[in-house]
Every structure is written in C-alpha cells, then in structure tokens.
Design a protein around this motif. Structure first.
Motif, short mmCIF file in Angstrom:
data_model
loop_
_atom_site.label_atom_id
_atom_site.label_comp_id
_atom_site.label_asym_id
_atom_site.label_seq_id
_atom_site.Cartn_x
_atom_site.Cartn_y
_atom_site.Cartn_z
N GLN A 198 -0.14 5.40 0.24
CA GLN A 198 -1.34 6.40 0.37
C GLN A 198 -2.52 5.56 0.25
OE1 GLN A 198 -0.58 9.42 -2.65
NE2 GLN A 198 1.30 10.24 -1.54
N LYS A 199 -3.55 6.03 -0.39
CA LYS A 199 -4.64 5.23 -0.42
C LYS A 199 -4.87 4.10 -1.61
CE LYS A 199 -6.98 8.32 -3.59
NZ LYS A 199 -8.20 9.44 -3.85
N TRP A 200 -3.81 3.73 -2.23
CA TRP A 200 -3.68 2.83 -3.46
C TRP A 200 -3.08 1.44 -3.12
CZ3 TRP A 200 -2.48 7.96 -5.09
CH2 TRP A 200 -3.83 8.58 -5.64
N SER A 201 -3.34 0.28 -3.49
CA SER A 201 -2.58 -0.87 -3.31
C SER A 201 -1.76 -1.18 -4.71
CB SER A 201 -3.42 -1.87 -3.02
OG SER A 201 -3.96 -1.90 -1.76
N LYS B 293 0.87 -1.04 0.00
CA LYS B 293 -0.11 -0.06 0.08
C LYS B 293 0.85 1.27 0.18
CE LYS B 293 -4.08 -2.18 2.15
NZ LYS B 293 -4.89 -1.80 1.11
#
Length: 104
Positions: free
Chosen positions: A77-80, A75
């Motif tokens: 920030q807000k992404w994988s 991960k």
C-alpha cells in the motif's frame, strides 16, 4: 557482494541499532497493526520513531543497509517495510571471521 559497502553500512551506530531492532521485530514492534512485523517486516515510520530520528534520516540509514544487502525493503500500500536478511548477515560475519583469523 561489495564488502566495502557492507563495512561502511556497519560503521554507523544508528545502522547497527536498526539491525538490533529488526532482530526481534515481534518483541520490538508487536503493536504494528498494518502487517505482521515478523512475517512482513517493520514499517519505516516505526523504525524512525524507535530511533528518534526524522523519517528522511531513517530512510537514508535504511537505504545504506539495503544497498549492503543486510535488509530487504518491500512496499505494501503506501508503506515500506524492512526485514533483516539473515543469510547475508551470516555470510558477512563468516567472511569477517575468515579475514580476521590468525594464520597458524
């Protein structure tokens, strides 16, 4: 490594396509702006778009590949982001070759 999990992971044409897509992340996902796809991995959202499936469907396929060890997920920030684990793939292919070899 649990070989039955790995065999199950590769029994899906969609998961095989994911591994093919991730084999050349720079070529397939070069427009990814949030992180270098070669160095950091490919965003799950872009993988879902490439497969033309919903994000939950893509996530399920990616989780099975992760459980089998064929990809890593991290991960940021807000992404994988997903990357192939080439060492695990090589190990699996070597094992499979030995299992299928004709005893002589």
């Amino acid at each position: 490594m649990d070989r039955s999990t790995q065999i199950k992971a590769l029994a899906s044409s969609t998961r095989m396509e994911v591994l093919r897509l991730l084999a050349e992340p720079g070529k397939r996902f070069g427009s990814q702006w949030s992180a270098d796809p070669v160095e950091f991995g490919v965003c799950m959202t872009l993988i879902a778009e490439a497969l033309e499936v919903s994000q939950p469907t893509a996530s399920r396929h990616l989780d099975i590949l992760r459980q089998a060890g064929f990809i890593t997920v991290r991960k940021h920030q807000k992404w994988s982001y997903c990357q192939r684990d080439e060492a695990v793939i090589r190990d699996y292919l070597q094992w499979l070759g030995q299992e299928l070899a004709v005893a002589g």
